[in-house]
Write an enzyme that holds these catalytic residues in place. Sequence first.
Site, PDB file in Angstrom:
ATOM      1  N   ASN A   1      -9.470  -0.607  -3.317  1.00 53.62           N
ATOM      2  CA  ASN A   1      -8.277  -0.263  -2.956  1.00 53.62           C
ATOM      3  C   ASN A   1      -7.210  -0.930  -3.784  1.00 53.62           C
ATOM      4  OD1 ASN A   1      -5.944  -0.524  -1.698  1.00 53.62           O
ATOM      5  ND2 ASN A   1      -6.623  -1.318   0.217  1.00 53.62           N
TER       6      ASN A   1
ATOM      7  N   HIS B   1      -3.721   7.717   0.563  1.00 55.49           N
ATOM      8  CA  HIS B   1      -4.138   6.097  -0.033  1.00 55.49           C
ATOM      9  C   HIS B   1      -5.066   5.470   0.530  1.00 55.49           C
ATOM     10  CE1 HIS B   1      -3.581   1.675  -0.712  1.00 55.49           C
ATOM     11  NE2 HIS B   1      -3.949   1.616   0.482  1.00 55.49           N
TER      12      HIS B   1
ATOM     13  N   CYS C   1       0.561  -0.997   0.232  1.00 51.03           N
ATOM     14  CA  CYS C   1       0.086  -0.201  -0.050  1.00 51.03           C
ATOM     15  C   CYS C   1       0.519   1.129   0.430  1.00 51.03           C
ATOM     16  CB  CYS C   1      -0.749   0.270   1.212  1.00 51.03           C
ATOM     17  SG  CYS C   1      -1.953  -0.812   1.367  1.00 51.03           S
TER      18      CYS C   1
END
Length: 334
Positions: A291, A261, A115
């Site tokens: 995501n 993020h 991530c």
Amino acid sequence: MYNSKIIGLGKYVPDNVVTNDDLSKMMDTNDAWIQERTGIKERRWIKKGTGDTSATMGAKAAKIAIERAGLTKDDIDFIVFATLSPDYYFPGCGVQIQDLLDMRTIGALDVRNQCSGFIYAISVADQFIKTGMYKNILVVGAEYHSNGLDKSTRGRGVTVIFGDGAGACVLSREEDSTKGILSTHLHSEGKYADKLIVASPSIAHWIPEIMESEEEDLSYFPYMDGTFVFKHAVVRFSEVIMEGLMKNGLQKEDIDMLIPHQANLRIAQFIQKKFGLQDNQVFNNIMKYGNTTAASVIIALTEAWEEGKIKEGDNVVLAAFGSGFTWGSAIIKW
């Protein structure tokens, strides 16, 4: 010493839209449950037969970024590619980009920081440019999640979150030290690595074990302790954003655009409230894409720029937290 400045941005996402209602046909879930917990309405998943992979999506985004930078492939001096889902176990996707774009025999480096991958990748590229080693660096973040998810009810807590896509930027030498990437800040805390993990393949579970196993092996699917990750994410996001602001003599009020993020809309909303930011100071697109891990920050940054929400002179903050645990931030004067 030079600064590095983003001079070109690009993104690519698959055409195939998968809604929450589509997922409800695969597993015991529903639109309201997913939106309440994540803020996600839909995501893009690669359709078999399209030829899309992490590398090919990255190449498509890279072509756009290079063109928007006013450069050609021959102007690029180095490649940094961030992904947790490379086309091969090895080599990494960076060398595939060099081939797919028919580039010179320039160096290619892969970053496997999940991530926070894009933040780490631009930090690495920034250092190469700061020292004068390279002038123009292509930085790519791309993910092909959908082919590695448990799409049964058993895996719904993770599977509903993730999407496929890619983004890219060109970092270039900037002689004005007040412009471009002002600083980057990177951290890790490996004792929590098992809280968000794909455990196999690994040295302990390699080819002989795979071939001998007759039982269904769940270690190849992502595992996440969602509550634990959320609690740590909101703390680390805040810390690393403040670290970047303080390093550059800035206050919360100086943030013109925060690109977090895209892990969970609730995390972004928590940070927005804590920093007292208005809706037009934070950019979120997790609702559309889910995501996309190492691709999420660069896809969001590209969209925010395309929509005219970032202008010259703005203080732009990028921040990410995820598996590892690793986290980081970048402070940019646009």
